[in-house]
Write an enzyme that holds these catalytic residues in place. Structure first.
Site, short mmCIF file in Angstrom:
data_model
loop_
_atom_site.label_atom_id
_atom_site.label_comp_id
_atom_site.label_asym_id
_atom_site.label_seq_id
_atom_site.Cartn_x
_atom_site.Cartn_y
_atom_site.Cartn_z
N ASP A 215 -23.08 -10.51 37.25
CA ASP A 215 -22.57 -11.85 36.07
C ASP A 215 -21.57 -12.18 36.32
O ASP A 215 -20.62 -12.26 35.51
CB ASP A 215 -23.46 -11.10 34.68
CG ASP A 215 -22.15 -9.84 34.51
OD1 ASP A 215 -21.88 -9.24 35.16
OD2 ASP A 215 -22.27 -9.35 33.47
N HIS B 37 1.13 -17.54 57.42
CA HIS B 37 0.77 -17.42 56.47
C HIS B 37 1.95 -17.61 55.22
O HIS B 37 1.89 -18.48 54.33
CB HIS B 37 -0.32 -16.49 55.87
CG HIS B 37 -0.97 -16.30 54.06
ND1 HIS B 37 -2.29 -17.02 53.97
CD2 HIS B 37 -0.55 -15.85 53.35
CE1 HIS B 37 -2.23 -16.63 53.23
NE2 HIS B 37 -1.53 -15.77 52.35
N SER C 178 -1.30 -18.36 49.30
CA SER C 178 -1.76 -17.60 48.81
C SER C 178 -3.28 -17.25 47.18
O SER C 178 -3.40 -18.13 47.67
CB SER C 178 -1.93 -16.74 49.13
OG SER C 178 -2.91 -15.47 49.60
#
Length: 433
Positions: free
Chosen positions: A359, A412, A149
């Site tokens: 940023d 998953h 994951s």
């Protein structure tokens, strides 16, 4: 500060050795503040004196500690057949220096300072920590990595920043978009989560009545969680996080069947139900997951700006106020959770500053990935609720030499649920598949 002497012990047929090293908070400023990084090396009993290659496990998250040997998934025993496994508590988690409401309290009301601190807890810093840990264990000799994951996301960052540290990379359910914005991630995630809702209610059709009844009760009653805060409908809806794994897909059903009892004033939600809800929706054990869930996708000047919250408006099925059947959300984090979850309330200001940040450093080097020389194999789960299949396959195509196995049979958590997943990846890497 010197590192403690490693401590070894035996447990369940395993030999475990605990290590702690110091790493810079900011790897660009190695003389600045430092953090403690904890890792546990595990080897099969009877093989502790063999020269086995090391395999670093990078767990999912963000903000989740490494698995403990007594509770690790199916992958660990399979990996130990040929490796020493290193379980690293990623910075901010477990026995590494924690980042939570207690430790972040030192920033007081300086939320931008707290956000700046948390900006050093993404995959780029985790990879640089791993490189220092590798040198602690074996000098300049490369090791292998297994990323599950978010650990797969970090593996792509590893291949971008320090491919010389890797001899082999295995990825399960963790190929991220390399260039997409968080909006793209959540737009795809909401659609997949609706599909998983339909599967759930098809399996348990009477649960729609129960879920709607719970929501209606919460709208008209002041129901308090074990930690004292009111349980809202929108927080109840976040229980859909359980739909994405085979191990927990059915857990909501067995929670809902405990929902109501006949109280003095009529139907009431039970303590059993409320404790179960709290265990599933509280971020007390993983506050970094909430604070960093959108920043793990951030690169460049575009802010995440509470992406999941904004994109949700494009999917009115999740709007419980519209009067339709309740639909549960999935792996999304919302600004209001930093008002309703006691573990997150102290992090609200920092989370808002992170959402506004413009940023962000790059996490992936597209040119380096296109010229990649490290052997990489990846399991892509066809119906993965958490990681979009199309994003994953596009990323696979951007990494030179990356081979994929698209599985229709696993959710998953496939690598944790079935040792055959890692077995298949090891066979692919060895040319046996």
């Amino acid at each position: 500060m010197s590192s403690p002497v490693p401590v070894s012990y035996r447990h369940g047929g395993l030999v475990c050795t605990d290590h702690t090293i110091d790493v810079p908070l900011d790897h660009g400023d190695p003389g600045g503040p430092s953090l403690s990084l904890f890792a546990r090396e595990v080897v099969a009993e009877g093989r502790e004196h063999e020269k086995l290659p090391r395999l670093l496990w990078l767990q999912g998250g963000p903000g989740g500690r490494a698995e403990r040997p007594n509770a690790a998934g199916a992958w660990l025993r399979r990996a130990l057949a040929g490796h020493r496994v290193v379980l690293m508590d990623q910075r901010g988690t477990g026995r590494s220096t924690p980042a939570d409401r207690l430790t972040l309290a030192r920033f007081g009301t300086d939320h931008h300072a707290a956000a700046g601190f948390l900006g050093h807890f993404r995959a780029d810093s985790i990879v640089r920590d791993a490189e220092q840990l590798r040198r602690h264990f074996q000098g300049e000799q490369p090791w292998s990595v297994l990323g599950q994951s978010f650990g797969g996301f970090a593996t792509l960052t590893y291949l971008s920043l320090a491919p010389e540290g890797l001899s082999q990379a295995y990825i399960t359910g963790g190929l991220p978009t390399l260039t997409g914005h968080a909006d793209d991630v959540y737009r795809a995630a909401y659609a997949r989560t609706l599909t998983h809702n339909e599967r759930y209610f098809a399996r348990y059709p009477d649960d729609q009545r129960l879920a709607d009844a719970v929501a209606a009760h919460l709208e008209t009653h002041d129901v308090r969680m074990p930690t004292g805060e009111r349980l809202t409908v929108r927080r109840f809806q976040t229980l859909g996080i359980t739909f994405g794994t085979s191990a927990k897909f059915d857990s909501l059903h067995y929670l809902l069947e405990t929902a109501f009892t006949d109280g003095v004033r009529g139907p009431e939600l039970t303590d059993t139900f409320l404790r179960g809800v709290d265990a599933a929706v509280s971020f007390a054990e993983r506050p970094l997951y909430a604070a960093l869930h959108e920043p793990i996708y951030a690169q460049g000047t575009r802010p995440t700006a509470w992406s999941a919250h904004r994109v949700r408006q494009e999917f009115p099925a999740f709007d419980a106020e519209q009067g339709g059947p309740v639909r549960f959300t999935g792996e999304m984090v919302y600004p209001w959770q930093f008002e309703e979850d006691p573990a997150l309330v102290p992090l609200k200001g920092a989370a808002e500053a992170l959402a506004a940040r413009t940023d962000w450093p790059a996490l992936y080097d597209l040119d380096r990935l296109a010229a990649n020389k490290v052997p990489v194999v990846a399991a892509v789960y066809h119906d993965d609720m958490y990681v979009d299949r199309e994003h994953a396959l596009a990323t696979a195509g951007a990494v030179r030499g990356l081979r994929t196995w698209v599985s229709h049979d696993h959710a998953h958590d496939g690598v944790r649920a079935d040792p055959a997943v890692l077995d298949r990846l090891l066979a692919m890497a060895d040319g046996r598949d």
